[in-house]
Motif scaffolding. Structure first.
Motif, PDB file in Angstrom:
ATOM      1  N   THR A 260      84.195   8.316 -10.547  1.00 21.64           N
ATOM      2  CA  THR A 260      83.336   8.958  -9.547  1.00 21.64           C
ATOM      3  C   THR A 260      82.720  10.234 -10.115  1.00 21.64           C
ATOM      4  O   THR A 260      83.385  11.001 -10.813  1.00 21.64           O
ATOM      5  N   GLN A 261      81.455  10.443  -9.816  1.00 22.55           N
ATOM      6  CA  GLN A 261      80.763  11.652 -10.297  1.00 22.55           C
ATOM      7  C   GLN A 261      80.601  12.708  -9.204  1.00 22.55           C
ATOM      8  O   GLN A 261      80.591  13.902  -9.505  1.00 22.55           O
ATOM      9  N   GLY A 262      80.468  12.297  -7.970  1.00 22.60           N
ATOM     10  CA  GLY A 262      80.274  13.259  -6.892  1.00 22.60           C
ATOM     11  C   GLY A 262      80.744  12.704  -5.561  1.00 22.60           C
ATOM     12  O   GLY A 262      80.641  11.504  -5.293  1.00 22.60           O
ATOM     13  N   VAL A 263      81.286  13.589  -4.725  1.00 16.95           N
ATOM     14  CA  VAL A 263      81.813  13.205  -3.415  1.00 16.95           C
ATOM     15  C   VAL A 263      81.472  14.298  -2.414  1.00 16.95           C
ATOM     16  O   VAL A 263      81.584  15.496  -2.725  1.00 16.95           O
ATOM     17  N   VAL A 264      81.072  13.886  -1.226  1.00 17.15           N
ATOM     18  CA  VAL A 264      81.046  14.800  -0.091  1.00 17.15           C
ATOM     19  C   VAL A 264      82.190  14.380   0.817  1.00 17.15           C
ATOM     20  O   VAL A 264      82.166  13.300   1.410  1.00 17.15           O
ATOM     21  N   LEU A 265      83.216  15.221   0.878  1.00 16.22           N
ATOM     22  CA  LEU A 265      84.381  14.940   1.702  1.00 16.22           C
ATOM     23  C   LEU A 265      84.232  15.703   3.014  1.00 16.22           C
ATOM     24  O   LEU A 265      83.947  16.901   3.011  1.00 16.22           O
ATOM     25  N   PHE A 348      78.246   8.215  -6.639  1.00 14.66           N
ATOM     26  CA  PHE A 348      78.365   9.225  -5.590  1.00 14.66           C
ATOM     27  C   PHE A 348      78.693   8.512  -4.277  1.00 14.66           C
ATOM     28  O   PHE A 348      78.178   7.428  -4.002  1.00 14.66           O
ATOM     29  N   HIS A 349      79.566   9.115  -3.484  1.00 12.22           N
ATOM     30  CA  HIS A 349      79.856   8.507  -2.184  1.00 12.22           C
ATOM     31  C   HIS A 349      80.376   9.564  -1.211  1.00 12.22           C
ATOM     32  O   HIS A 349      80.717  10.690  -1.584  1.00 12.22           O
ATOM     33  N   LEU A 350      80.445   9.179   0.047  1.00 10.27           N
ATOM     34  CA  LEU A 350      81.039  10.005   1.102  1.00 10.27           C
ATOM     35  C   LEU A 350      82.495   9.597   1.265  1.00 10.27           C
ATOM     36  O   LEU A 350      82.865   8.435   1.046  1.00 10.27           O
ATOM     37  N   LEU A 351      83.315  10.557   1.653  1.00 12.27           N
ATOM     38  CA  LEU A 351      84.730  10.303   1.918  1.00 12.27           C
ATOM     39  C   LEU A 351      85.080  10.999   3.225  1.00 12.27           C
ATOM     40  O   LEU A 351      85.025  12.228   3.313  1.00 12.27           O
ATOM     41  N   GLY A 352      85.385  10.210   4.246  1.00 16.94           N
ATOM     42  CA  GLY A 352      85.642  10.777   5.566  1.00 16.94           C
ATOM     43  C   GLY A 352      87.089  10.652   5.980  1.00 16.94           C
ATOM     44  O   GLY A 352      87.697   9.592   5.831  1.00 16.94           O
ATOM     45  N   THR A 353      87.647  11.753   6.488  1.00 17.96           N
ATOM     46  CA  THR A 353      89.011  11.749   6.994  1.00 17.96           C
ATOM     47  C   THR A 353      89.010  12.304   8.406  1.00 17.96           C
ATOM     48  O   THR A 353      88.828  13.497   8.605  1.00 17.96           O
ATOM     49  N   SER A 354      89.165  11.425   9.359  1.00 14.67           N
ATOM     50  CA  SER A 354      89.188  11.856  10.763  1.00 14.67           C
ATOM     51  C   SER A 354      89.361  10.634  11.634  1.00 14.67           C
ATOM     52  O   SER A 354      89.213   9.495  11.184  1.00 14.67           O
ATOM     53  N   ARG A 374      95.257  -1.370   6.615  1.00 12.61           N
ATOM     54  CA  ARG A 374      93.965  -1.995   6.366  1.00 12.61           C
ATOM     55  C   ARG A 374      92.817  -0.980   6.395  1.00 12.61           C
ATOM     56  O   ARG A 374      91.736  -1.245   5.867  1.00 12.61           O
ATOM     57  N   VAL A 375      93.054   0.161   7.020  1.00 11.80           N
ATOM     58  CA  VAL A 375      91.985   1.142   7.198  1.00 11.80           C
ATOM     59  C   VAL A 375      91.948   2.172   6.076  1.00 11.80           C
ATOM     60  O   VAL A 375      90.889   2.491   5.535  1.00 11.80           O
ATOM     61  N   ASP A 376      93.105   2.708   5.706  1.00 13.10           N
ATOM     62  CA  ASP A 376      93.150   3.779   4.715  1.00 13.10           C
ATOM     63  C   ASP A 376      92.661   3.273   3.365  1.00 13.10           C
ATOM     64  O   ASP A 376      93.219   2.340   2.790  1.00 13.10           O
ATOM     65  N   GLY A 377      91.590   3.886   2.852  1.00 12.75           N
ATOM     66  CA  GLY A 377      91.018   3.476   1.575  1.00 12.75           C
ATOM     67  C   GLY A 377      89.909   2.439   1.690  1.00 12.75           C
ATOM     68  O   GLY A 377      89.331   2.051   0.672  1.00 12.75           O
ATOM     69  N   LEU A 378      89.590   2.010   2.902  1.00 10.43           N
ATOM     70  CA  LEU A 378      88.553   0.999   3.104  1.00 10.43           C
ATOM     71  C   LEU A 378      87.173   1.527   2.700  1.00 10.43           C
ATOM     72  O   LEU A 378      86.821   2.666   2.995  1.00 10.43           O
ATOM     73  N   ARG A 432      77.682   4.253   0.163  1.00  8.95           N
ATOM     74  CA  ARG A 432      79.083   3.920   0.398  1.00  8.95           C
ATOM     75  C   ARG A 432      79.802   5.061   1.117  1.00  8.95           C
ATOM     76  O   ARG A 432      79.570   6.235   0.829  1.00  8.95           O
ATOM     77  N   LEU A 433      80.686   4.656   2.015  1.00 13.57           N
ATOM     78  CA  LEU A 433      81.580   5.592   2.704  1.00 13.57           C
ATOM     79  C   LEU A 433      82.997   5.075   2.542  1.00 13.57           C
ATOM     80  O   LEU A 433      83.276   3.905   2.842  1.00 13.57           O
ATOM     81  N   ARG A 434      83.887   5.939   2.048  1.00 14.12           N
ATOM     82  CA  ARG A 434      85.295   5.548   1.972  1.00 14.12           C
ATOM     83  C   ARG A 434      86.053   6.204   3.114  1.00 14.12           C
ATOM     84  O   ARG A 434      85.855   7.394   3.399  1.00 14.12           O
ATOM     85  N   VAL A 435      86.939   5.438   3.731  1.00 11.87           N
ATOM     86  CA  VAL A 435      87.667   5.883   4.918  1.00 11.87           C
ATOM     87  C   VAL A 435      89.069   6.322   4.515  1.00 11.87           C
ATOM     88  O   VAL A 435      89.775   5.605   3.793  1.00 11.87           O
ATOM     89  N   ALA A 436      89.471   7.492   4.985  1.00  8.78           N
ATOM     90  CA  ALA A 436      90.801   8.022   4.673  1.00  8.78           C
ATOM     91  C   ALA A 436      91.587   8.257   5.952  1.00  8.78           C
ATOM     92  O   ALA A 436      91.142   9.003   6.824  1.00  8.78           O
TER      93      ALA A 436
END
Length: 460
Positions: A260-265, A348-354, A374-378, A432-436
């Motif tokens: 990964t090169q860039g993330v907006v968490l 580059f991708h988004l990473l959302g935790t909420s 099934r959700v964490d890391g999707l 892409r959005l990764r779910v945490a």
């Protein structure tokens, strides 16, 4: 009201809540049943944490310890009655200590153990669970009260041995009144009493107990925490927004892949939303938070936004107004362009935790019951997120209540969360959005364990 995150039951996270716990009795606990409350602080020594081992070793027959049955991972096994207690408790950092300047390597949930090595492989046997030091993290937010108790495993990872999560809506009415309401405080205190019991029933080496936006902004926030200390025996610290953003990054680091090169968490909370821009184009450090190039904390979350615009009946016009409210705040964020050179990159991708993104993921998967595994890391692509947001905006309140991944507790908040998500996606478009399903508590645990040196010393 139980939250649907890992803390609500968590049989799927690490060791189940029903896993063997240290033998012996708890130290003086909460005052709910007329017992003395000894304050348990993430910033000081716990109360009497001694354990009584009386009766631990049963009668012997033929000179051998009596065998007893014990269940482990669904198999019947025999174990000798010679279980040793958890490591002794130790003092924890003071409340007024500054957060660590350099966040440690993010921790991840430990995967199930692999098959034992064959003879001659020379692999080290990990120490028994009972011998590992115990760490705890508590997060009292605007909407939720959450606790994780864990032990370190392989380097940078830990296993959850106990958890609790409940929706308490501490920030209910805060936007209008500027104060925490009596009913909201009562709900939070009752949840915190349960957390206090869990902590006093274990020999916890170190813990950190935090409160976030609701207690930060409420005129009676400090007064409320004094009540928590009296009634629940827990001493919480109010952390600032920068610390909150950093902890969220530390807690999600294992979901950022090596190329990964860039993330907006982003962490969409009940009363605030933290956003961190992470640039990984240089030499990669094991500490993800070292790569934060810009961050902000918006003083708006799902509870505060829903209270201002309404959460039960949300027309498309109201939803658009919520999105614009958040977008206006983001336009004032000076560091928002620090990743502009990476937005077009496939790395580059988004990473959302909420709760917002985990709910979207559950609806996307059409789950009959929320399943963290099934959700964490999707991963969700842009079109999938668009479809899910459109679906939720098109549902009325009762349809949202009827969905098993939303339910009555979230039905009036989920569209406010979607509005915050849409404003974020407009500023940082990504395919892409990764779910945490993880965040502050995991960040706290990783920092506590790294600061204690458990991974350096090879204890786990």
């Amino acid at each position: 009201m139980e939250d649907h995150d890992a803390g609500a039951g968590a049989p799927e996270v690490g060791v189940s809540r029903g896993s063997p716990t240290p033998s012996g009795q708890a130290s003086p606990s909460t005052g709910r049943y007329g017992r003395q409350v000894q304050p348990w602080s993430g910033n000081g020594q716990a109360g009497d944490t001694s354990h009584d081992h009386k009766g631990q070793n049963g009668p012997h027959q033929n000179g051998k310890p009596k065998k007893r049955r014990k269940r482990r991972r669904g198999r019947k096994v025999f174990a000798r009655d010679e279980t040793r207690p958890l490591a002794a408790g130790a003092s924890v950092p003071a409340a007024n200590e500054a957060p660590a300047a350099r966040p440690p390597q993010p921790a991840a949930y430990a995967p199930p153990p692999s098959a034992p090595p064959r003879p001659g492989q020379g692999a080290c046997t990990p120490p028994p669970l009972q011998e590992l030091p115990v760490f705890a993290a508590l997060d009292l937010g605007t909407n939720n009260c959450r606790l994780l108790v864990a032990v370190p495993t392989r380097h940078g990872q830990f296993r959850v041995i106990d958890a609790f999560s409940r929706i308490v809506r501490l920030g209910e009415g805060l936007t209008a009144n500027g104060r925490l309401g009596d009913a909201a405080m009562d709900r939070a205190v009752e949840a915190l009493k349960i957390c206090g019991d869990k902590l006093r029933n274990r020999k916890v080496r170190k813990a950190r107990l935090i409160a976030t936006e609701a207690c930060r902004t409420a005129a009676n926030g400090v007064e409320f925490l004094e009540r928590v200390e009296r009634e629940a025996g827990l001493k919480l610290e109010i952390i600032d927004r920068q610390t909150e953003a950093r902890l969220a990054v530390s807690g999600c680091g294992s979901l950022v892949e090596r190329d990964t090169q860039g993330v907006v968490l982003f962490d969409i909370g009940g009363g605030s939303s933290e956003i961190a821009l992470i640039d990984l184009t240089g030499q990669r450090s094991p500490r993800l938070a070292n790569h934060i190039v810009s961050w902000t904390s918006l003083p708006v979350g799902v509870v505060s936004l829903a209270e201002r615009f309404g959460g039960r009946t949300v027309t498309r016009e109201i939803f658009g107004a919520m999105v614009e409210d958040v977008a206006m705040r983001l336009r004032a964020f000076d560091g928002r362009d620090r990743l502009s050179h990476l937005l077009a990159s496939p790395k580059f991708h988004l990473l959302g935790t909420s709760g917002t993104v985990t709910t979207l993921a559950g609806v996307h998967l059409d789950l009959e019951r929320y399943d963290r595994r099934r959700v964490d890391g999707l991963w969700m692509d842009r079109d999938s997120v668009d479809r899910m947001v459109e679906k939720l905006v098109g549902w009325d309140f009762q349809q949202r209540v009827a969905n098993p991944c939303i339910g009555a507790d979230r039905a009036d908040l989920v569209l406010a969360g979607c509005a915050i998500l849409e404003a974020i996606r407009a500023v940082w478009p990504s395919e892409r959005l990764r779910v945490a399903d993880r965040g502050l508590r995991e960040g706290i645990l990783s920092e506590l364990m790294a600061d204690d040196g458990v991974w350096r010393r090879g204890r786990a």
